[in-house]
Write a protein that holds these residues in place. Structure first.
Motif, short mmCIF file in Angstrom:
data_model
loop_
_atom_site.label_atom_id
_atom_site.label_comp_id
_atom_site.label_asym_id
_atom_site.label_seq_id
_atom_site.Cartn_x
_atom_site.Cartn_y
_atom_site.Cartn_z
N SER A 175 0.82 -1.21 0.00
CA SER A 175 0.00 0.00 0.00
C SER A 175 0.86 1.26 0.00
N LEU A 176 2.02 1.21 0.65
CA LEU A 176 2.91 2.36 0.66
C LEU A 176 3.60 2.55 -0.68
N THR A 177 4.10 1.47 -1.25
CA THR A 177 4.87 1.59 -2.49
C THR A 177 3.99 1.89 -3.69
N SER A 178 2.71 1.53 -3.62
CA SER A 178 1.81 1.80 -4.74
C SER A 178 0.94 3.01 -4.50
N ALA A 179 1.20 3.72 -3.38
CA ALA A 179 0.45 4.93 -3.02
C ALA A 179 -1.03 4.65 -2.77
N LYS A 180 -1.36 3.43 -2.42
CA LYS A 180 -2.75 3.09 -2.07
C LYS A 180 -2.87 3.09 -0.55
N SER A 181 -2.89 4.29 0.03
CA SER A 181 -2.85 4.42 1.48
C SER A 181 -4.12 3.91 2.16
N GLY A 182 -5.21 3.78 1.41
CA GLY A 182 -6.44 3.29 2.01
C GLY A 182 -6.30 1.89 2.56
N ALA A 183 -5.41 1.10 1.97
CA ALA A 183 -5.22 -0.28 2.44
C ALA A 183 -4.57 -0.32 3.82
N LEU A 184 -3.92 0.77 4.24
CA LEU A 184 -3.27 0.78 5.54
C LEU A 184 -4.27 0.64 6.68
N VAL A 185 -5.49 1.11 6.49
CA VAL A 185 -6.50 0.97 7.52
C VAL A 185 -6.78 -0.50 7.76
N GLY A 186 -6.92 -1.26 6.69
CA GLY A 186 -7.14 -2.70 6.83
C GLY A 186 -5.97 -3.39 7.50
N VAL A 187 -4.75 -2.93 7.18
CA VAL A 187 -3.58 -3.50 7.83
C VAL A 187 -3.59 -3.21 9.32
N ALA A 188 -3.94 -1.98 9.67
CA ALA A 188 -3.92 -1.58 11.07
C ALA A 188 -4.87 -2.40 11.93
N ILE A 189 -6.02 -2.78 11.40
CA ILE A 189 -7.00 -3.49 12.20
C ILE A 189 -6.87 -5.00 12.06
N SER A 190 -5.77 -5.47 11.47
CA SER A 190 -5.58 -6.91 11.33
C SER A 190 -4.46 -7.45 12.21
N VAL A 191 -3.74 -6.56 12.88
CA VAL A 191 -2.65 -7.01 13.75
C VAL A 191 -2.90 -6.52 15.18
N THR A 192 -2.33 -7.22 16.14
CA THR A 192 -2.65 -6.98 17.55
C THR A 192 -1.51 -6.34 18.32
N THR A 193 -0.83 -5.39 17.69
CA THR A 193 0.27 -4.72 18.37
C THR A 193 -0.24 -3.83 19.51
N VAL A 194 -1.10 -2.88 19.20
CA VAL A 194 -1.60 -1.95 20.22
C VAL A 194 -2.44 -2.67 21.28
N PRO A 195 -3.39 -3.56 20.91
CA PRO A 195 -4.14 -4.27 21.95
C PRO A 195 -3.24 -5.10 22.87
N ALA A 196 -2.21 -5.72 22.31
CA ALA A 196 -1.30 -6.51 23.14
C ALA A 196 -0.55 -5.62 24.12
N ALA A 197 -0.09 -4.45 23.65
CA ALA A 197 0.59 -3.52 24.54
C ALA A 197 -0.34 -3.04 25.64
N ALA A 198 -1.60 -2.78 25.28
CA ALA A 198 -2.57 -2.33 26.27
C ALA A 198 -2.86 -3.40 27.31
N ASN A 199 -3.04 -4.64 26.87
CA ASN A 199 -3.32 -5.73 27.80
C ASN A 199 -2.14 -5.95 28.74
N ALA A 200 -0.93 -5.82 28.22
CA ALA A 200 0.27 -5.96 29.05
C ALA A 200 0.29 -4.90 30.14
N ALA A 201 -0.08 -3.67 29.79
CA ALA A 201 -0.08 -2.57 30.77
C ALA A 201 -1.13 -2.79 31.85
N VAL A 202 -2.33 -3.17 31.44
CA VAL A 202 -3.40 -3.39 32.43
C VAL A 202 -3.06 -4.58 33.31
#
Length: 326
Positions: free
Chosen positions: A236-263
């Motif tokens: 999505s970055l190399t082809s300038a299709k930035s809209g696909a980044l939203v789908g990427v963001a909600i398919s991985v558990t980086t932020v939720p995992a960090a949040a669960n670790a903190a709580v």
């Protein structure tokens, strides 16, 4: 098509114009002698097919135009011109497959800076995800994933490995590690506050959580999804299709995992804390690995396309000259 605007010293303008004229895939060349005031020089503009951008930018940097003048490139959303269509057809390769490395490096450099805005977005995303894991609310988890800006530094690391660019790699790594550390630290304080006012409880964290329990239970599927998301995000970055980044963001558990670790750390649950940190690291590793391999594959494929196009062009010229002989 891309629009290229240059400021060149008068003694290098002819070299720049000659370079543009011999580059296949350029059109609408215009020269404005003495138009630039800061720095003083000539202004040269042209339109260039995306697949010809990377080579042209490299040649312009070889002339040191970026040091003695200026190089600016921007996307053209609409171009109604037969000349532009012809330039795109003549340029070797396919525009959709072309990677403008200078543009990618510049974009990832900006997105991988440890700025107040970056830390604020990552912290807010982590706190939203903290509410989601305590309430076992999938909607909040998805929202937190969409807000998180962590793909920028990950893309920076991938780009820095392929280019290579040690400074970009270091900048991206610092943004990633320090950003998550600060976000988790603030979320620990946020969790203490929410517990004090009775909105967070240990019973909610330890209860069955069918919607969010996956964030502290890493498995092979977590890594597979991270790899697929990393490849999609890089494309999505190399082809300038930035809209696909939203789908990427909600398919991985980086932020939720960090949040669960903190709580979990707030309540002293080291099992969930360690599991969440492992989930976080596994996802980061999968995205970085896939992004790097995707860029390497794109670089290899694009190089092959250009070589084949150059060979076909040479054969065409050779055949044409043979036919022209009496």
């Amino acid at each position: 098509m891309q629009h290229l605007r240059l400021i060149t010293p008068p003694d290098r303008t002819d070299d720049v114009v000659g370079l543009i004229e011999k580059t296949v895939g350029t059109t609408h060349l215009a020269v404005f002698p003495g138009a630039a005031r800061n720095p003083v020089g000539d202004v040269v503009t042209c339109d260039v097919a995306r697949e010809a951008c990377d080579e042209l930018l490299g040649d312009l940097r070889a002339l040191e135009i970026d040091k003695c003048g200026s190089i600016a490139l921007e996307n053209i959303d609409l171009s109604l011109s037969d000349r532009a269509d012809k330039a795109a057809e003549d340029a070797p390769g396919e525009g959709a497959d072309a990677v403008v490395w200078e543009q990618l490096t510049d974009a990832t450099h900006e997105e991988s800076t440890l700025s107040l805005t970056y830390v604020a977005f990552l912290t807010l995303a982590t706190m939203i995800a903290a509410c989601g894991v305590v309430l076992d609310n999938a909607i909040l988890i998805v929202g937190a994933m969409a807000v998180g800006p962590e793909f920028g530094p990950l893309a920076g690391i991938c780009t820095a490995v392929v280019r290579p660019a040690p400074r970009l790699a270091l900048r991206s790594l610092i943004a990633l590690l320090v950003g998550f550390a600060l976000a988790m630290l603030v979320t620990v304080g946020f969790s203490y506050f929410m517990d004090a006012v009775g909105l967070f409880t240990e019973n909610k964290l330890e209860a069955e959580r069918p919607n969010t329990g996956f964030v502290y239970a890493p498995d092979l599927f977590s890594f597979v999804v991270a790899v697929l998301a990393g490849a999609a995000g890089t494309l999505s970055l190399t082809s300038a299709k930035s809209g696909a980044l939203v789908g990427v963001a909600i398919s991985v558990t980086t932020v939720p995992a960090a949040a669960n670790a903190a709580v979990a750390l707030t309540y002293g649950d080291m099992g969930q804390t360690i599991g969440s940190v492992n989930q976080l690291l596994l996802n980061l590793l999968g995205i970085a690995l896939a992004g790097t391999l995707t860029l390497l594959l794109q670089k290899w494929l694009w190089s092959g396309q250009r070589e084949r196009a150059a060979q076909q062009s040479a054969q065409g010229l050779s055949g044409g000259s043979s036919r022209d002989r009496p």
